[in-house]
Scaffold this active site. Sequence first.
Site, PDB file in Angstrom:
ATOM      1  N   GLY A 286      -4.893  -2.151   5.149  1.00 26.39           N
ATOM      2  CA  GLY A 286      -4.058  -3.265   4.692  1.00 26.39           C
ATOM      3  C   GLY A 286      -4.701  -4.623   4.940  1.00 26.39           C
ATOM      4  O   GLY A 286      -4.798  -5.469   4.051  1.00 26.39           O
ATOM      5  N   ARG A 287      -5.162  -4.839   6.165  1.00 26.77           N
ATOM      6  CA  ARG A 287      -5.690  -6.178   6.510  1.00 26.77           C
ATOM      7  C   ARG A 287      -7.095  -6.417   5.956  1.00 26.77           C
ATOM      8  O   ARG A 287      -7.669  -7.477   6.183  1.00 26.77           O
ATOM      9  CB  ARG A 287      -5.637  -6.390   8.022  1.00 26.77           C
ATOM     10  CG  ARG A 287      -6.347  -5.321   8.829  1.00 26.77           C
ATOM     11  CD  ARG A 287      -5.941  -5.409  10.295  1.00 26.77           C
ATOM     12  NE  ARG A 287      -6.426  -4.276  11.076  1.00 26.77           N
ATOM     13  CZ  ARG A 287      -5.823  -3.103  11.166  1.00 26.77           C
ATOM     14  NH1 ARG A 287      -4.723  -2.884  10.497  1.00 26.77           N
ATOM     15  NH2 ARG A 287      -6.314  -2.139  11.920  1.00 26.77           N
TER      16      ARG A 287
ATOM     17  N   HIS B  83      -4.612 -33.764  17.269  1.00 21.66           N
ATOM     18  CA  HIS B  83      -3.492 -34.609  17.697  1.00 21.66           C
ATOM     19  C   HIS B  83      -2.395 -33.782  18.339  1.00 21.66           C
ATOM     20  O   HIS B  83      -1.262 -34.245  18.475  1.00 21.66           O
ATOM     21  CB  HIS B  83      -2.953 -35.392  16.499  1.00 21.66           C
ATOM     22  CG  HIS B  83      -3.999 -36.310  15.931  1.00 21.66           C
ATOM     23  ND1 HIS B  83      -4.111 -37.620  16.306  1.00 21.66           N
ATOM     24  CD2 HIS B  83      -5.023 -36.055  15.082  1.00 21.66           C
ATOM     25  CE1 HIS B  83      -5.154 -38.157  15.671  1.00 21.66           C
ATOM     26  NE2 HIS B  83      -5.720 -37.225  14.930  1.00 21.66           N
TER      27      HIS B  83
ATOM     28  N   LYS C 230       8.290  -0.668  12.663  1.00 24.59           N
ATOM     29  CA  LYS C 230       8.894  -0.203  11.412  1.00 24.59           C
ATOM     30  C   LYS C 230       9.934   0.879  11.709  1.00 24.59           C
ATOM     31  O   LYS C 230      11.005   0.920  11.128  1.00 24.59           O
ATOM     32  CB  LYS C 230       7.822   0.343  10.457  1.00 24.59           C
ATOM     33  CG  LYS C 230       6.841  -0.728   9.936  1.00 24.59           C
ATOM     34  CD  LYS C 230       5.912  -0.159   8.856  1.00 24.59           C
ATOM     35  CE  LYS C 230       4.934  -1.210   8.335  1.00 24.59           C
ATOM     36  NZ  LYS C 230       4.045  -0.758   7.281  1.00 24.59           N
TER      37      LYS C 230
ATOM     38  N   GLU D 219      10.714  -4.593   4.373  1.00 25.64           N
ATOM     39  CA  GLU D 219      10.837  -5.995   3.957  1.00 25.64           C
ATOM     40  C   GLU D 219      10.469  -6.166   2.478  1.00 25.64           C
ATOM     41  O   GLU D 219      11.173  -6.830   1.712  1.00 25.64           O
ATOM     42  CB  GLU D 219       9.895  -6.891   4.785  1.00 25.64           C
ATOM     43  CG  GLU D 219      10.240  -7.000   6.242  1.00 25.64           C
ATOM     44  CD  GLU D 219       9.530  -5.975   7.112  1.00 25.64           C
ATOM     45  OE1 GLU D 219       9.262  -4.841   6.634  1.00 25.64           O
ATOM     46  OE2 GLU D 219       9.259  -6.290   8.271  1.00 25.64           O
TER      47      GLU D 219
ATOM     48  N   GLU E 252      -4.738  -7.092  15.166  1.00 20.08           N
ATOM     49  CA  GLU E 252      -4.250  -5.781  14.738  1.00 20.08           C
ATOM     50  C   GLU E 252      -5.392  -4.762  14.775  1.00 20.08           C
ATOM     51  O   GLU E 252      -5.166  -3.571  14.974  1.00 20.08           O
ATOM     52  CB  GLU E 252      -3.652  -5.881  13.323  1.00 20.08           C
ATOM     53  CG  GLU E 252      -2.786  -4.693  12.963  1.00 20.08           C
ATOM     54  CD  GLU E 252      -1.968  -4.923  11.701  1.00 20.08           C
ATOM     55  OE1 GLU E 252      -1.016  -5.708  11.756  1.00 20.08           O
ATOM     56  OE2 GLU E 252      -2.294  -4.325  10.681  1.00 20.08           O
TER      57      GLU E 252
ATOM     58  N   LYS F 169       0.842  -1.202   0.000  1.00 21.20           N
ATOM     59  CA  LYS F 169       0.000   0.000   0.000  1.00 21.20           C
ATOM     60  C   LYS F 169       0.876   1.251   0.000  1.00 21.20           C
ATOM     61  O   LYS F 169       0.687   2.162  -0.781  1.00 21.20           O
ATOM     62  CB  LYS F 169      -0.908  -0.038   1.238  1.00 21.20           C
ATOM     63  CG  LYS F 169      -1.880   1.106   1.326  1.00 21.20           C
ATOM     64  CD  LYS F 169      -2.831   0.901   2.495  1.00 21.20           C
ATOM     65  CE  LYS F 169      -3.655   2.150   2.713  1.00 21.20           C
ATOM     66  NZ  LYS F 169      -4.575   2.026   3.847  1.00 21.20           N
TER      67      LYS F 169
HETATM   68  C1  G6Q Z   1      -2.419  -3.972   7.950  1.00 18.93           C
HETATM   69  C2  G6Q Z   1      -1.213  -3.321   8.398  1.00 18.93           C
HETATM   70  C3  G6Q Z   1       0.064  -3.983   7.950  1.00 18.93           C
HETATM   71  C4  G6Q Z   1       0.443  -3.676   6.510  1.00 18.93           C
HETATM   72  C5  G6Q Z   1       1.879  -4.098   6.275  1.00 18.93           C
HETATM   73  C6  G6Q Z   1       2.315  -3.866   4.864  1.00 18.93           C
HETATM   74  O1  G6Q Z   1      -3.520  -3.553   8.155  1.00 18.93           O
HETATM   75  O2  G6Q Z   1      -1.236  -1.991   8.082  1.00 18.93           O
HETATM   76  O3  G6Q Z   1       0.018  -5.380   8.127  1.00 18.93           O
HETATM   77  O4  G6Q Z   1      -0.427  -4.301   5.629  1.00 18.93           O
HETATM   78  O5  G6Q Z   1       2.721  -3.425   7.173  1.00 18.93           O
HETATM   79  O6  G6Q Z   1       2.191  -2.517   4.517  1.00 18.93           O
HETATM   80  P1  G6Q Z   1       2.306  -2.067   3.023  1.00 18.93           P
HETATM   81  O7  G6Q Z   1       1.184  -2.653   2.259  1.00 18.93           O
HETATM   82  O8  G6Q Z   1       2.249  -0.567   3.051  1.00 18.93           O
HETATM   83  O9  G6Q Z   1       3.618  -2.569   2.511  1.00 18.93           O
END
Ligand code: G6Q
Length: 548
Positions: free
Chosen positions: A264-265, A381, A509, A209, A350, A203
């Site tokens: 994001g989620r 199990h 971050k 990463e 989150e 996003k």
């Molecule tokens: C989700 C969070 C988090 C995010 C990641 C990746 O709701 O905001 O999990 O999706 O940190 O972020 P980017 O999509 O900006 O790389």
Amino acid sequence: MSNLKAWNDLAAHAEEMRDADMRDLFAQDPERFTDFSLSMGPVFLDYSKNPVTRETMDRLFRLAREAGVPERMEAMFSGERINVTEGRSVLHVALRDFSGRSVYVDGEDVLPDVRAVYERMRDFCDRVRSGERRGHTGKPVTDVVNIGIGGSDLGPRMATRALEHLDPRGPRAHFVANVDPMDLERTLRQLDPERTLFIVSSKSFTTQETMANARAARQWLLERLGDESAVAAHFVAVSTNTKRVREFGIDTENMFRFWDWVGGRFSLWSSIGLSIALAVGTDNFEELLRGAHLVDEHFRTAPLEKNIPAIMGLLGVWQVNFRGAECQAILPYSQALEWLPSYLQQAEMESNGKRATLEGGLVGCHTSPVIWGAAGTNGQHAFFQLLHQGTRRIPCDFIGFARSSDFLPEQHTLLLANFFAQTEALLQGRSLQEARQELLEQGEDEAEADRLAPHKVHPGNRPSSSILLRELSPYCLGALIALYEHKIFTQGAIWNINSFDQWGVELGKQLAKRVLPELEGDRTEGSHDPSTLGLIEVWRAMGESDDK
Ligand code: G6Q
């Protein structure tokens, strides 16, 4: 919320219910299963194996009304900026809105833009899948790698793994998230660069990463195809940040946008779902959206008393705030849903792992429980021991599909037999007397039966909800995910927290950025706590030593 009358009424009622035994509740009420279950489209929820009575539910519905859940829900659907700490609307529901209504943000209907991006996505996926859009050397795409993390990974990964069996001819989907180079290395090892398409999903397009993995993947490709112009054929971006995508070197012709009002989620419904659509096809992707839309309409229009996600949310509040539950197990009886517990771990923890109220005060009660789980029957199990005989009572969500696939249908029946038997065993348990009797019947003498029986007692009266869906289809999966999204919404509204920011994630971050230059250099600044400072020093020493 603890100042609400309904909250205090529930607290008083919880005292009365403290020793309630669900086995008695079933015995007293032959209608219990009918009264405490609901169906909607392909979804069936049985919540009769929860420690609730009609009165409990009435008080929970009153709490939802007093806390303003219906008004908050309307505010979300109508595009108000309910994510108050980031000043954003929360409109993942708009991405799957097939109602024909408009959805406004700042007076502008967002749906035409949503449809335009969706059409581009469809066209792109269809061309890749048909072999019309090929790699740099003219070979068709056989493998797609989604590079993203958190919300830009777990949703597409979970949904693709759930549905990929639907189209075995589609490209294979791979997911690289971890900055640990092992993750990328293991994936690249299997791939032919001429036939691989990378999707950089971020996003912000600044996530450490993802950017590191994307740069390394580009390098890998260039080393093998030896031509800068190959990047255009093998890399696409999904992001809200056009400027950063351009700076990274991906032509914005090869970029799929989405919007800051998609968290994001909650983003698998947007172009972040590109890997899903590539793997299973755009018709299946649309079915996923349609299943979610069905639940959106239900959530928005059904009275609380018949509202499945609202009831799921309220049962959680009852367990966490009035019955002392600290965690919630997610138990999909479906191997295809093996990523669902991880996905929901992020979605719930989150969103609702918060302690500040919307007004900035302290919330004053527990919020999100710890979410964990694994696919049944494997979990049986392993950790089910604790569910049955441990000292904690852990609410469990059992999830399964009624219909089997064509492959080994009798084995699917065996799977569901386990699902149902587990919920029954958690409820019924096994008394000392029953355990002793069984031992005697197995031929043990009285003394041995007395010695062993306490170890075989299952206290029972352990709560579970069962969600049964018609079949493992994109439509049912979309519905299932949306149920949990709205469950999360309901709980966030009751706890009066912002379910849509994630400042705890942001801190990580920032901190990594501060430590990295010190590890890259040879000096450690004194600005850390002694433990962190010590760890950095030990790391340096271990790295430099030749010891085994
Ligand atoms: C989700 C969070 C988090 C995010 C990641 C990746 O709701 O905001 O999990 O999706 O940190 O972020 P980017 O999509 O900006 O790389």
